[in-house]
Design an enzyme around this catalytic site. Structure first.
Site, PDB file in Angstrom:
ATOM      1  N   GLY A  42       0.777  -1.233   0.000  1.00  0.00           N
ATOM      2  CA  GLY A  42       0.000   0.000   0.000  1.00  0.00           C
ATOM      3  C   GLY A  42       0.803   1.276   0.000  1.00  0.00           C
TER       4      GLY A  42
ATOM      5  CG  ASP B  55       4.334  -1.496   1.901  1.00  0.00           C
ATOM      6  OD1 ASP B  55       5.345  -2.227   1.916  1.00  0.00           O
ATOM      7  OD2 ASP B  55       3.992  -0.837   0.906  1.00  0.00           O
TER       8      ASP B  55
ATOM      9  CG  ASP C  81       6.599 -10.569   4.126  1.00  0.00           C
ATOM     10  OD1 ASP C  81       6.364 -10.641   2.903  1.00  0.00           O
ATOM     11  OD2 ASP C  81       7.660 -10.957   4.641  1.00  0.00           O
TER      12      ASP C  81
ATOM     13  CE1 TYR D 103       5.476  -5.450 -12.350  1.00  0.00           C
ATOM     14  CE2 TYR D 103       5.783  -4.421 -14.501  1.00  0.00           C
ATOM     15  CZ  TYR D 103       5.106  -4.508 -13.293  1.00  0.00           C
ATOM     16  OH  TYR D 103       4.058  -3.665 -13.044  1.00  0.00           O
TER      17      TYR D 103
ATOM     18  CE  LYS E 282       2.198  -7.165 -11.835  1.00  0.00           C
ATOM     19  NZ  LYS E 282       1.303  -7.153 -10.647  1.00  0.00           N
TER      20      LYS E 282
ATOM     21  CB  ILE F  45       0.605   5.094 -13.066  1.00  0.00           C
ATOM     22  CG1 ILE F  45      -0.109   3.785 -13.417  1.00  0.00           C
ATOM     23  CG2 ILE F  45      -0.278   5.997 -12.229  1.00  0.00           C
ATOM     24  CD1 ILE F  45      -1.341   3.946 -14.287  1.00  0.00           C
TER      25      ILE F  45
END
Length: 364
Positions: free
Chosen positions: A52, A77, A95, A184, A188, A214
């Site tokens: 978060g 977090d 975690d 990565y 995904k 973003i």
């Protein structure tokens, strides 16, 4: 009344974890079976956000808290939050690699929605592949199991990085060859497929959006390939010079963070019957470093940009989509972006100027 699909979800998750099964086919036997039959989803969700304190979690928590109440949205977090974040609403240590602790959080807080933002991004993931594999894949499996066991609505974001050099790039559709070449991206795609598999086999309410890059004034870059589109604004207001690690003509899909948060909320609120897919592209704008620099120069004419392409990040960007086809999201659940490139530039510059003024810092 709990649907048969959701009953299968709880049973399947228990079986996957090797849990004890009672005569009713669910962990613990007939008492838990009876309890499950009487369960119905609440109208107001109880939300847990992992990872978060990254780029997206705090802003999404603010939006969700406005809709559902401060106490119904829990940020988590493994890092210490700022006093401002800590005092803005519930925060817990979590975690995603610690399954037992995650399960306690879900059960004790009666969580019904889980937003899974914990991940290592593209560029930093390539530097430490074993850790990226651990966080992005092992952590994902933990939240998938938790969502199955507890009948959660699970949101896991995907990315432009889920595509590779053999994917159509302009535009990139929802369904096509992917074949990414970063850990990565591989993680995904794995997440997309695992979530869809568990949805179709056991009824898991899995939802996934492929985010573009973003752009936000509120968070610092964390090692993503698209982070230049945030860094250039900071440089424009401080030194007036920005050295870009991508070529000036590198086109990538981008999105203002407010559009990203709104898309996530609208997608989570969408009735299941409206969704023809479990994983959707979402798009807003698509630009190159030179195009965003030109737009910034309309407000800060002194901005000077030089280019020194970083081989690793340029190679990643060259394998990613140039534009997203998000027609399915627009048709199925009404997605529409609000920010054009000029709107995005005006908003980010204004927000950064305000931040610097409050901190007593000069703007170039």
């Amino acid at each position: 009344m709990l649907s048969a699909v959701r009953l299968r979800s709880a049973a399947a998750a228990a079986a996957l974890r090797g849990g004890r099964r009672g005569s009713a086919g669910l962990p613990g036997g007939s008492q838990q079976h009876a309890a499950a039959l009487s369960w119905s989803p609440p109208e107001i969700p109880r939300v847990l956000i992992t990872g978060g304190l990254g780029q997206l979690g705090v802003g999404l928590a603010q939006m969700l808290r406005k809709h559902y109440g401060v106490d119904n949205v829990i940020l988590s977090d493994i890092k210490k939050p700022s006093p401002e974040v800590f005092n803005s609403g519930p925060f817990v240590y979590a975690d995603v690699l610690d399954y037992k602790n995650m399960k306690e959080l879900v059960v004790n807080n009666r969580i019904t929605w889980l937003i899974h933002y914990s991940a290592m991004l593209s560029a930093v993931g390539e530097v430490n592949v074993p850790l990226a594999r651990k966080i992005n894949i092992t952590g994902l499996h933990n939240v998938l199991d938790l969502a199955l066991e507890n009948c959660l609505r699970l949101f896991v974001p995907s990315t432009i990085g889920a595509f590779g050099p053999s994917s159509p790039r302009d535009p990139t559709p929802d369904l096509c060859v992917q074949r990414p070449r970063t850990i990565y991206g591989v993680s995904k795609v794995h997440g997309e497929l695992m979530g869809e598999y568990l949805h179709h086999k056991y009824g898991l309410d899995f939802r996934c959006l492929r985010y573009p890059g973003i752009v936000s004034a509120d968070t610092q870059p964390r090692g993503g390939t698209t982070d230049y589109a945030v860094q250039i604004f900071h440089a424009a207001l401080t030194t007036g010079h920005f050295e870009c690690y991508l070529r000036p003509d590198t086109r990538l899909p981008m999105m203002h963070i407010s559009d990203c948060h709104r898309a996530t909320l609208e997608f989570m609120q969408a009735p299941d019957r409206q969704l023809s897919l479990r994983t959707y592209n979402i798009a807003a704008v698509s630009f190159t470093p030179e195009e965003v620099a030109e737009e910034i120069r309309k407000h800060l004419p002194h901005l000077r940009v030089t280019y020194n392409p970083d081989l690793a990040r340029q190679t990643i960007a060259d394998n990613w989509p140039m534009r997203f086809d998000d027609s399915n999201a627009r048709r199925d659940w009404g997605w529409r972006p609000a920010y054009s490139l000029p709107d995005l530039v005006v908003d980010v510059l204004g927000a950064l100027r305000e931040q610097r003024a409050k901190a007593g810092l000069p703007c170039s």
